[in-house]
Design an enzyme around this catalytic site. Structure first.
Site, mmCIF file in Angstrom:
data_model
loop_
_atom_site.group_PDB
_atom_site.id
_atom_site.type_symbol
_atom_site.label_atom_id
_atom_site.label_comp_id
_atom_site.label_asym_id
_atom_site.label_seq_id
_atom_site.Cartn_x
_atom_site.Cartn_y
_atom_site.Cartn_z
ATOM 1 N N CYS A 68 1.173 -1.089 -0.013
ATOM 2 C CA CYS A 68 0.430 -0.330 -0.145
ATOM 3 C C CYS A 68 0.971 0.905 -0.014
ATOM 4 C CB CYS A 68 -0.845 0.881 1.320
ATOM 5 S SG CYS A 68 0.035 -0.080 2.971
ATOM 6 N N HIS A 108 -1.191 1.198 6.941
ATOM 7 C CA HIS A 108 -2.067 1.240 5.534
ATOM 8 C C HIS A 108 -1.504 2.444 5.419
ATOM 9 C CE1 HIS A 108 -4.201 0.192 2.693
ATOM 10 N NE2 HIS A 108 -5.055 1.108 2.659
ATOM 11 N N ASP A 123 -8.121 4.097 -3.185
ATOM 12 C CA ASP A 123 -7.182 2.979 -2.571
ATOM 13 C C ASP A 123 -6.785 2.328 -3.753
ATOM 14 O OD1 ASP A 123 -5.815 1.496 -0.886
ATOM 15 O OD2 ASP A 123 -7.131 1.593 0.316
#
Length: 257
Positions: A68, A108, A123
């Site tokens: 991520c 994250h 995202d």
């Protein structure tokens, strides 16, 4: 537009040199199909300083994937180049197996996009749980072939908003994806590098032990570990064991090695 957007679009199989808000969903889908979520490089080489140049080299030039903090940070720079009002923030992923938030904490990295005074979560670094759409903070669900997704305001120790999802063919009820703090944005890449360090070293991290590669496809998803290869296709799942040689061969399905 500078070279970054053109190179990124070429990497995900699209032409052009700019991105509009109306095109963002198509860009997110193309990125999900082209760039795998994976920790191969982290396991093989350890941490490396996260910069725009290093991300372009890894994901665009060498055509690797990432986690991520790599995938969303690269997309952040692409969106920034296209004039979007974007910021990075950190969230805590909820582990449904253990029924608590990740032991590694707020590791994250995700994107907040503001447009006409409305905020959206963007995202491309949440593995197989991608919405493939900008998700409004209003609580209104968005829909894609991967399922339903919404962002709700909710006071938690991990932030003031949560992402909830119902993956297609997998979930019947809303489930918690992660919590994040919309008011605690990252000032610079030093915070992203801190996240990388935690993921690489924390004993509770799920990404510093064994290889994991996952990627959405146009009709489902595929996930590879050292011991298994799982494919979802049109709602049907197949899972087969793999050995060392088969594992290396299957990496090719993700465009790796």
């Amino acid at each position: 537009m500078d070279a970054l957007t053109s190179q990124f679009l070429h990497r995900i199989g699209r032409s052009g040199s700019s991105i509009t808000f109306d095109e963002l969903s198509d860009v997110l889908e193309a990125a999900a199909w082209a760039i795998p979520f994976e920790n191969i490089s982290l396991l093989a080489h350890g941490t490396r300083e996260i910069t725009l140049a290093s991300l372009m080299n890894k994901i665009i030039a060498r055509r690797e994937g990432g986690l991520c903090y790599e995938l969303n940070t690269l997309l952040y720079f692409v969106l920034l180049e296209n004039g979007f009002d974007v910021q990075l923030t950190r969230g805590s992923v909820y582990d449904h197996a253990s029924q608590h938030f990740a032991l590694s904490g707020r590791t994250h990295v995700t994107i907040i996009l503001t447009r006409n005074d409305d905020c959206y979560l963007v995202d491309t670094g949440f593995g197989g749980n991608l919405a493939l759409r900008p998700i409004p903070f209003s609580g209104t669900p968005v829909f894609s072939y991967n399922g339903e997704f919404r962002v709700r305001k909710a006071g938690t120790e991990h932030g003031d908003h949560i992402l909830e999802l119902k993956l297609k063919h997998k979930d019947t009820d809303w489930k918690l994806g992660y919590a994040f703090d919309s008011k605690s944005v990252l000032p610079d890449l030093r915070e992203v590098n801190k996240v990388q360090q935690i993921i690489a070293e924390h004993p509770g991290s799920k990404f510093n032990q064994k290889p994991l590669v996952t990627q959405l496809t146009k009709d489902g998803s595929m996930t590879l570990t050292e011991s298994s290869f799982t494919v979802w296709k049109n709602g049907e799942m197949t899972k087969e064991p793999v050995d060392t040689e088969t594992y290396k061969q299957l990496l090719g399905k993700f465009g790796l090695y």
